[in-house]
Design a protein around this motif. Structure first.
Motif, PDB file in Angstrom:
ATOM      1  N   ASN A 111      37.435  47.257  32.684  1.00  0.00           N
ATOM      2  CA  ASN A 111      37.531  46.018  33.448  1.00  0.00           C
ATOM      3  C   ASN A 111      38.667  45.135  32.958  1.00  0.00           C
ATOM      4  N   ALA A 112      38.933  45.181  31.650  1.00  0.00           N
ATOM      5  CA  ALA A 112      39.975  44.326  31.080  1.00  0.00           C
ATOM      6  C   ALA A 112      41.372  44.753  31.520  1.00  0.00           C
ATOM      7  N   GLU A 113      41.530  45.993  32.024  1.00  0.00           N
ATOM      8  CA  GLU A 113      42.850  46.496  32.420  1.00  0.00           C
ATOM      9  C   GLU A 113      43.183  46.179  33.876  1.00  0.00           C
ATOM     10  N   ILE A 114      42.233  45.654  34.646  1.00  0.00           N
ATOM     11  CA  ILE A 114      42.491  45.297  36.040  1.00  0.00           C
ATOM     12  C   ILE A 114      43.400  44.079  36.093  1.00  0.00           C
TER      13      ILE A 114
ATOM     14  N   THR B  71      33.354  43.711  40.085  1.00  0.00           N
ATOM     15  CA  THR B  71      33.504  42.901  38.877  1.00  0.00           C
ATOM     16  C   THR B  71      34.533  41.789  39.007  1.00  0.00           C
ATOM     17  N   VAL B  72      35.374  41.831  40.047  1.00  0.00           N
ATOM     18  CA  VAL B  72      36.344  40.760  40.283  1.00  0.00           C
ATOM     19  C   VAL B  72      36.338  40.421  41.776  1.00  0.00           C
ATOM     20  N   ASP B  73      36.838  39.247  42.125  1.00  0.00           N
ATOM     21  CA  ASP B  73      36.885  38.852  43.531  1.00  0.00           C
ATOM     22  C   ASP B  73      38.043  39.550  44.234  1.00  0.00           C
ATOM     23  N   GLY B  74      37.894  39.774  45.526  1.00  0.00           N
ATOM     24  CA  GLY B  74      38.973  40.420  46.249  1.00  0.00           C
ATOM     25  C   GLY B  74      38.772  40.384  47.751  1.00  0.00           C
ATOM     26  N   GLU B  75      39.654  41.121  48.441  1.00  0.00           N
ATOM     27  CA  GLU B  75      39.617  41.203  49.895  1.00  0.00           C
ATOM     28  C   GLU B  75      39.601  42.669  50.283  1.00  0.00           C
ATOM     29  N   VAL B  76      38.706  43.011  51.200  1.00  0.00           N
ATOM     30  CA  VAL B  76      38.553  44.412  51.600  1.00  0.00           C
ATOM     31  C   VAL B  76      39.842  44.917  52.242  1.00  0.00           C
ATOM     32  N   ALA B  77      40.323  46.055  51.759  1.00  0.00           N
ATOM     33  CA  ALA B  77      41.513  46.685  52.319  1.00  0.00           C
ATOM     34  C   ALA B  77      41.166  47.927  53.126  1.00  0.00           C
ATOM     35  N   GLU B  78      40.150  48.657  52.693  1.00  0.00           N
ATOM     36  CA  GLU B  78      39.701  49.851  53.385  1.00  0.00           C
ATOM     37  C   GLU B  78      38.179  49.832  53.441  1.00  0.00           C
ATOM     38  N   ALA B  79      37.613  50.261  54.548  1.00  0.00           N
ATOM     39  CA  ALA B  79      36.151  50.252  54.678  1.00  0.00           C
ATOM     40  C   ALA B  79      35.679  51.430  55.509  1.00  0.00           C
ATOM     41  N   GLU B  80      34.697  52.135  54.966  1.00  0.00           N
ATOM     42  CA  GLU B  80      34.056  53.227  55.691  1.00  0.00           C
ATOM     43  C   GLU B  80      32.551  53.032  55.573  1.00  0.00           C
ATOM     44  N   GLY B  81      31.993  52.282  56.515  1.00  0.00           N
ATOM     45  CA  GLY B  81      30.565  51.975  56.458  1.00  0.00           C
ATOM     46  C   GLY B  81      30.205  51.199  55.209  1.00  0.00           C
TER      47      GLY B  81
END
Length: 785
Positions: A116-119, A134-144
């Protein structure tokens, strides 16, 4: 139902280096325990160390070093507490690193596992079922992609995520897969602070510690007025010799403070953590040791707990004249549609390879809530159809002939999945509408070799085991029955349970031992139903469908190979995935709790008799019977040393509520008996004009030692050879103090004549007989476990 974007390559090595240089890294430190400084401060700067330390300084000013020995004992006990907790910290830190999940991050077009520390900011993190975000983000790819945000919002229903939707740290994936781009890392992430706090090694609320603190709080309230009264009394008795008056006052106050009890509790907990750590068991919160010791019901998830994660395909049975070759190819194609296959799908993929000419148009990953997975497949002849794979009793209407065959196979402990073809799309509210059954896929689960013995252990310890599974009830009952679980011959389909949290639900859960077709929400409701009947419930599991129940249970136990989400909410993680470790955890908890309750009697008997002696001295206006050095000898031989060994002894008695009441029920009368015997002996010795203060004190010390040793002998029961040796060694130590010339001079103890020592000894023995009567009365009055 699903959406897919072209695969992205993620950051390049150069872009990662730039972000690291700017400090845009996920720098939240891994905190599995308190820092070294916090450990030292918490053990040194305590209310009771302040009291004892102040009294030690006073004695160093007015008296000889012999009367300040109690100060060195406090230093030694504090040092033991620090060392043991530092050992526990090292164990937890090492285990936390072992148990830390490795997120899959896509960089330079390749996927790699990182800590996690390397992200870094802008990383592309891949997601699959069971992964914790473990961190906040925005969905880039989604399959169900379905995300459970209940740990953040309290809303139990999973949220279907599409590209562009936000994801928050602290949530976890329950179905599907995809990837997201990190937008906040480190301390800026939404749940970073919560996650850090939740993973900390704690010495916080538990009935044992709160009970001890309650006792100590009241003791503290009594210290000040008693100290003032004793000081004035001794000044009056000793006239102008204020130094002697202060020594006697300190001698009366020090035994009232059960300072070692707090430290011994911390040490016992810390040693428990170290012992369990050696068994690859990560205790994320110390009170979990106590909590599991109080458990009377264990809810077990079959898959991953009673059975191993792996499965094997037993056979494929075509239905309604379907061609087995077509079913095999469809199964192979469904395997290619699942980026993160579960154990069942992995077993299918190991047997049926991906077929040529079949293409996946759309896919829906397996969800424990709907109990099926599926894909829209383009077949070689150009036909496009939706294929579903899931529970037969969910996909087929009641009364279908295939259900009888599935139930018969399930009753043999086999897992049965139905493969079907339907003209409806995955986006249809009821994709199984118009389903044409093609085949039954029969899987054999791998039962854990240690499961049967573990269940027998719980049965011997009067701990009820409830097997709660999403699988077919007959199948679950067959597996549980093969392991010898009582009640496994009467499994219950959870779909027949009351939907609301009612007494009827609690009745059903208490009455049955095996439940099948349980939804994640039902698992949670069943745990709550048991708790409503006063049960202390532990829940074990390894999948995301167990998270809600793990979170609500009194104690959550996760398998190390389970999803990161389960490990995050559980208080105990079995890193080696051995179900047989659980009895060791229960036994360790019982050892700690039972032994602390046992030795608490020793400390509190001393507190009670010290208070009584102080009050009697004030009322009778006589010199306090003892000097601080005498209290040190008595405490070391009848409390401190034996308590340390007794706290480490085996103890299998289940912890029960009412700790304070049980301890005081014996400690108060025993302390009164000890104090009355010692003061009576002291006053009789003072009435002898042929003896002085040293002889009178020695007689009172002899009496108090006999009574205190008798208390120790009672607390040490049932006897084992080492306990007999321990009590005998303490008695021998006192004999040496009273007979060796240098010890007599050092501790200012010397018996004179025959009458007074004999009288003191007889009073001590008589008090011991009275203690036996009280102990038997208390033992019979208390409810037995």
């Amino acid at each position: 139902m699903t959406s897919t974007l072209p695969t992205r390559t993620g950051l390049s090595t150069a872009e990662v280096a730039e972000r690291v240089a700017r400090g845009e890294v996920n720098d939240v430190p891994l905190r599995s325990s308190r820092s070294t400084g916090e450990i030292v401060r918490s053990n040194v700067f305590t209310r009771f160390n302040a009291i004892i330390g102040t009294l030690f300084v006073v004695i160093m000013i007015v008296g000889p070093i012999q009367d300040g020995l109690f100060g060195f004992i406090i230093v030694a006990n504090t040092g033991i507490g620090i060392v043991q907790e530092l050992r526990a910290k090292q164990t937890l830190d090492n285990l936390a690193v072992i148990g830390e999940a490795k997120p899959r991050v896509r960089r330079d077009g390749a996927t790699r596992e990182l800590s996690n520390a390397e992200i870094v900011l802008g990383d592309l993190v891949e997601l699959g079922s069971g992964d914790k975000i473990t961190v906040d983000g925005e969905v880039a790819e989604a399959e169900g992609l379905e995300v459970d945000e209940s740990l953040l919002t309290g809303e139990a229903d999973p949220v279907l995520k599409h590209p562009g939707d936000p994801v928050l740290s602290g949530s976890f994936v329950v179905a599907g897969g995809g990837a997201f781009t990190t937008t906040k890392v480190g301390r800026a992430a939404y749940a970073a602070q919560l996650a850090e706090e939740a993973s900390r090694f704690t010495l916080v609320e538990s009935e044992l510690r709160s009970g001890i603190n309650t006792i100590l709080r009241y003791v503290t309230y009594l210290l000040i007025p008693t100290a003032i009264g004793l000081a004035l009394s001794q000044l009056y008795v000793n006239g102008s010799d204020w130094r002697e008056a202060i020594r006697r006052m300190v001698a009366g106050i020090v035994p009232m403070v059960p300072e070692g009890l707090v430290l011994l509790t911390s040490v016992a907990f810390a040693i428990g953590v170290v012992r369990l750590g050696r068994r690859q068991c990560l205790v994320q919160e110390l009170p979990a040791i106590e909590g599991l010791a109080r458990v009377d019901t264990v809810c077990l998830d079959k898959t991953g707990t009673l059975t191993e994660g792996g499965m094997d395909v037993e056979r494929l049975t075509p239905l309604d004249g379907a061609r087995p070759e077509t079913a095999e190819r469809a199964l192979g194609a469904l395997g290619t549609a699942d980026a993160r296959p579960n154990a069942s799908m992995q077993a299918i993929m190991d047997v049926y390879a991906a077929p040529d000419g079949w293409a996946v148009r759309e896919a829906a990953a397996f969800s424990s809530a709907r109990k099926w997975s599926g894909a829209e497949l383009a077949e070689p002849d150009g036909q496009v159809a939706t294929w579903l794979l899931g529970a037969p009793d969910v996909l087929l209407p009641a009364g279908h002939p295939a259900l009888a065959e599935a139930d018969e196979l399930g009753a043999q402990g086999l897992r049965v999945l139905l493969l079907g073809r339907t003209p409806t799309s995955l986006d249809d509210p009821d994709p199984a509408r118009g389903l044409m059954p093609q085949a039954l896929v029969v899987l054999r689960q791998r039962v854990r070799p240690d499961a049967a013995e573990t269940l027998r252990y719980f049965e011997r310890q009067n701990v009820s085991a409830k097997v709660i599974s999403g699988d077919n009830a007959l199948s679950v009952g067959a597996v549980a029955g093969s392991l010898g679980l009582p009640g496994a011959d009467d499994p219950m389909d959870a779909r027949r349970l009351p939907e609301e949290k009612t007494p009827a639900l609690a009745d059903a859960v208490e009455r049955h031992s095996v439940f099948g077709r349980v939804t994640p929400q039902q698992k949670r409701d069943m745990v709550g139903a048991l708790q409503s009947r006063g049960h202390h419930v532990a829940m074990t599991g390894d999948g995301v469908n167990d998270v809600l129940a793990l979170k609500d249970a009194d104690i959550g136990v996760a398998m190390g190979s389970g999803s990161e989400a389960t490990r995050a909410v559980a208080q105990i993680v079995l890193l080696d995935n051995r179900f047989s470790t659980l009895p060791l955890v229960v036994a360790e908890g019982r050892r700690v709790i039972g032994n602390i309750e046992r030795v608490a009697n020793l400390f509190l008997v001393k507190t009670v008799y010290a208070m009584l002696l102080a009050l009697a001295t004030i009322i009778c206006q006589v010199p306090y019977p003892f000097l601080p050095r005498h209290s040190t000898v008595l405490s070391a031989l009848t409390i401190g040393t034996p308590a340390f060994f007794l706290a480490l002894a085996p103890n299998n008695e289940r912890a029960r509520p009412g700790f304070v009441k049980r301890v005081l029920r014996f400690a108060v009368p025993a302390g009164i008996i000890a104090g009355a015997a010692a003061f009576t002996s002291y006053m009789l010795a003072r009435s002898d004009p042929a003896t002085g203060q040293v002889a009178d004190t020695s007689t009172a010390t002899l009496t108090l030692f006999i009574v205190a040793l008798w208390v120790l002998a009672i607390i040490a029961r049932p006897y084992a050879l080492w306990k007999v040796v321990l009590v005998a060694a303490m008695a021998l130590g006192f004999v040496l103090v009273m007979t060796v010339p240098w010890a007599q001079n050092f501790f200012q103890l010397q018996l004179v004549g025959v009458r007074d020592p004999l009288t003191g000894a007889l009073i001590g023995v008589g008090a011991g007989v009275l203690l036996e009567i009280v102990w038997r009365f208390v033992r019979n009055a208390l409810p037995q476990p």
